[in-house]
Design an enzyme around this catalytic site. Sequence first.
Site, PDB file in Angstrom:
ATOM      1  CB  SER A 137     -37.062  11.425  70.820  1.00 20.35           C
ATOM      2  OG  SER A 137     -38.401  11.291  71.254  1.00 20.35           O
ATOM      3  CB  THR A 139     -40.978   9.182  70.555  1.00 14.94           C
ATOM      4  OG1 THR A 139     -39.881   9.777  69.878  1.00 14.94           O
ATOM      5  CG2 THR A 139     -41.806  10.246  71.232  1.00 14.94           C
ATOM      6  CE1 TYR A 161     -39.841  12.623  68.353  1.00 19.21           C
ATOM      7  CE2 TYR A 161     -38.895  14.105  66.720  1.00 19.21           C
ATOM      8  CZ  TYR A 161     -38.984  13.646  68.025  1.00 19.21           C
ATOM      9  OH  TYR A 161     -38.193  14.223  68.990  1.00 19.21           O
ATOM     10  CE  LYS A 165     -35.209  13.718  67.141  1.00 19.45           C
ATOM     11  NZ  LYS A 165     -34.137  14.737  67.157  1.00 19.45           N
ATOM     12  CG  ASN A 192     -43.227  14.726  77.111  1.00 22.17           C
ATOM     13  OD1 ASN A 192     -42.770  13.578  77.116  1.00 22.17           O
ATOM     14  ND2 ASN A 192     -44.270  15.073  76.370  1.00 22.17           N
ATOM     15  NE  ARG A 244     -46.641  11.363  76.267  1.00 23.54           N
ATOM     16  CZ  ARG A 244     -47.580  10.437  76.180  1.00 23.54           C
ATOM     17  NH1 ARG A 244     -47.907   9.729  77.250  1.00 23.54           N
ATOM     18  NH2 ARG A 244     -48.205  10.216  75.037  1.00 23.54           N
ATOM     19  NE  ARG A 306     -51.341  13.984  70.102  1.00 25.63           N
ATOM     20  CZ  ARG A 306     -50.444  14.835  70.641  1.00 25.63           C
ATOM     21  NH1 ARG A 306     -50.428  16.106  70.291  1.00 25.63           N
ATOM     22  NH2 ARG A 306     -49.573  14.396  71.535  1.00 25.63           N
ATOM     23  CG  ASP A 309     -51.339  11.086  72.153  1.00 23.23           C
ATOM     24  OD1 ASP A 309     -52.313  11.833  72.271  1.00 23.23           O
ATOM     25  OD2 ASP A 309     -50.168  11.509  71.999  1.00 23.23           O
TER      26      ASP A 309
HETATM   27  C1  WQD Z   1     -48.421  15.358  75.846  1.00 22.17           C
HETATM   28  C2  WQD Z   1     -49.759  14.826  76.334  1.00 22.17           C
HETATM   29  C3  WQD Z   1     -51.339  14.357  74.587  1.00 22.17           C
HETATM   30  C4  WQD Z   1     -52.086  18.468  73.357  1.00 22.17           C
HETATM   31  C5  WQD Z   1     -43.624  15.141  72.794  1.00 22.17           C
HETATM   32  C6  WQD Z   1     -43.031  15.794  71.601  1.00 22.17           C
HETATM   33  C7  WQD Z   1     -42.069  14.913  70.904  1.00 22.17           C
HETATM   34  C8  WQD Z   1     -41.193  14.185  71.862  1.00 22.17           C
HETATM   35  C9  WQD Z   1     -41.973  13.496  72.964  1.00 22.17           C
HETATM   36  C10 WQD Z   1     -38.971  14.833  72.278  1.00 22.17           C
HETATM   37  C11 WQD Z   1     -50.256  13.707  75.415  1.00 22.17           C
HETATM   38  C12 WQD Z   1     -51.843  15.453  75.526  1.00 22.17           C
HETATM   39  C13 WQD Z   1     -51.567  17.352  74.012  1.00 22.17           C
HETATM   40  C14 WQD Z   1     -53.454  18.799  73.514  1.00 22.17           C
HETATM   41  C15 WQD Z   1     -53.715  16.918  74.974  1.00 22.17           C
HETATM   42  N1  WQD Z   1     -40.273  15.066  72.463  1.00 22.17           N
HETATM   43  N2  WQD Z   1     -52.380  16.606  74.805  1.00 22.17           N
HETATM   44  N3  WQD Z   1     -54.221  18.002  74.326  1.00 22.17           N
HETATM   45  O1  WQD Z   1     -47.011  13.602  72.413  1.00 22.17           O
HETATM   46  O2  WQD Z   1     -45.619  13.213  74.508  1.00 22.17           O
HETATM   47  O3  WQD Z   1     -44.591  14.198  72.401  1.00 22.17           O
HETATM   48  O4  WQD Z   1     -42.700  14.503  73.608  1.00 22.17           O
HETATM   49  O5  WQD Z   1     -38.520  14.093  71.484  1.00 22.17           O
HETATM   50  O6  WQD Z   1     -41.286  15.762  70.098  1.00 22.17           O
HETATM   51  O7  WQD Z   1     -44.058  16.083  70.686  1.00 22.17           O
HETATM   52  O8  WQD Z   1     -46.154  15.518  73.860  1.00 22.17           O
HETATM   53  O9  WQD Z   1     -47.108  17.702  74.473  1.00 22.17           O
HETATM   54  O10 WQD Z   1     -47.835  16.603  72.292  1.00 22.17           O
HETATM   55  O11 WQD Z   1     -48.579  15.646  74.457  1.00 22.17           O
HETATM   56  O12 WQD Z   1     -54.449  16.217  75.702  1.00 22.17           O
HETATM   57  O13 WQD Z   1     -53.976  19.803  72.928  1.00 22.17           O
HETATM   58  O14 WQD Z   1     -50.721  15.862  76.247  1.00 22.17           O
HETATM   59  O15 WQD Z   1     -52.387  13.448  74.290  1.00 22.17           O
HETATM   60  O16 WQD Z   1     -50.850  12.716  76.226  1.00 22.17           O
HETATM   61  P1  WQD Z   1     -45.909  14.027  73.306  1.00 22.17           P
HETATM   62  P2  WQD Z   1     -47.427  16.457  73.706  1.00 22.17           P
END
Ligand code: WQD
Length: 351
Positions: A137, A139, A161, A165, A192, A244, A306, A309
Amino acid sequence: MKKILVTGGLGFIGSHICVSLIEQNYSICIIDSLINSEEDNLLSIKKICNLSNNFPKDRITFFKGDIKDKRFLMNIFEKAVDEQKPIEAVIHLAGLKSVNESIEEPLTYWETNVVGTINLLEAMQNYNCKNIVFSSSATIYKPILNELVTENSDLGPISPYGTTKLTIEKILEDLSKSQQNDLKIINLRYFNPVGAHFSGLLGENPKGRPNNLFPILLKVASGEYEKLSIFGADWPTRDGTCIRDYIHVMDLAEAHISALNFILNSSSIFINLNIGTGNGKSVLEVVETFKKVNKCQFEYSYVSRRNGDIPYLVADNRLALSTLHWRPQRNLNDMCIDAWRWKIRSKSKFT
Ligand code: WQD
């Protein structure tokens, strides 16, 4: 026909990878605990691949089980040997994957992701299986603003998380360095993954309340949720919302096929690769694109940031492009259109 074990193979990413594997003439064994997936995805994989009833039964097998259960894993490898079709390689996706959930339940993430992977690696060693493509990932990287991350960028996960990884990558690196292992290992660092297979038969359908943007967006657009909350409008980005690197799940699946072919035709190797598009999109840009291409309307409002983030995470994917001779083919419009097609189709199935 080479047999590939896909752990977590009925999940969102895993099921799309299984479609690509069948289409590339591999035989697959899927294991999945179904903690965050549906067995219906097996039928969808078969439907997409037109695996009619008279298709050789061993082209695709599924066993429900958890990678925390070492005996279960040993039996999977043993059964394959008994059937004279040993497992040649593993695509390892099984694990828990929510950034913010891992902050609330770190022990669950360490036990499932790390202990489960150690069980898998011991089973592989026991049955002389030397090839693994690991679902890592982005992350794991230390957050950097407005810079593409390369595979040599500073590492510094800020969630349990991401730390699990990175730990698994380190375990794989140690194994790769040990004398007796001529292991062939590729760590694919996902950015993503979003979207759905163009048939509308597979998509991202996490159990319980989703955490990720796209599944939530789909629920808002379909009226299941009242509105979308955007986590923060004051980030240091071009429009104040987080950026992202969204990659179509089928581009990601095809990257796994390229990675598998690469290790099956290599000598001992250990390599990390960024699997992203190299293009960053903000939450607001995703929302506006989704509305435009799908001609739908819905409400959103800005709420507080959140936990976990970061403002910016976009791949420098040049090493993956050159190593795998792979290139993402789909753009954000495709991701939004394909995801929405799946949502409409899956809603009609249940109404
Ligand atoms: C994306 C953006 C939120 C929900 C993901 C996976 C993780 C990893 C990395 C592979 C962020 C914003 C989200 C909402 C929002 N994947 N958001 N309102 O956090 O980048 O992590 O990719 O390893 O497993 O979770 O992805 O889709 O949760 O968020 O504004 O209701 O959307 O703040 O900026 P994230 P996400």
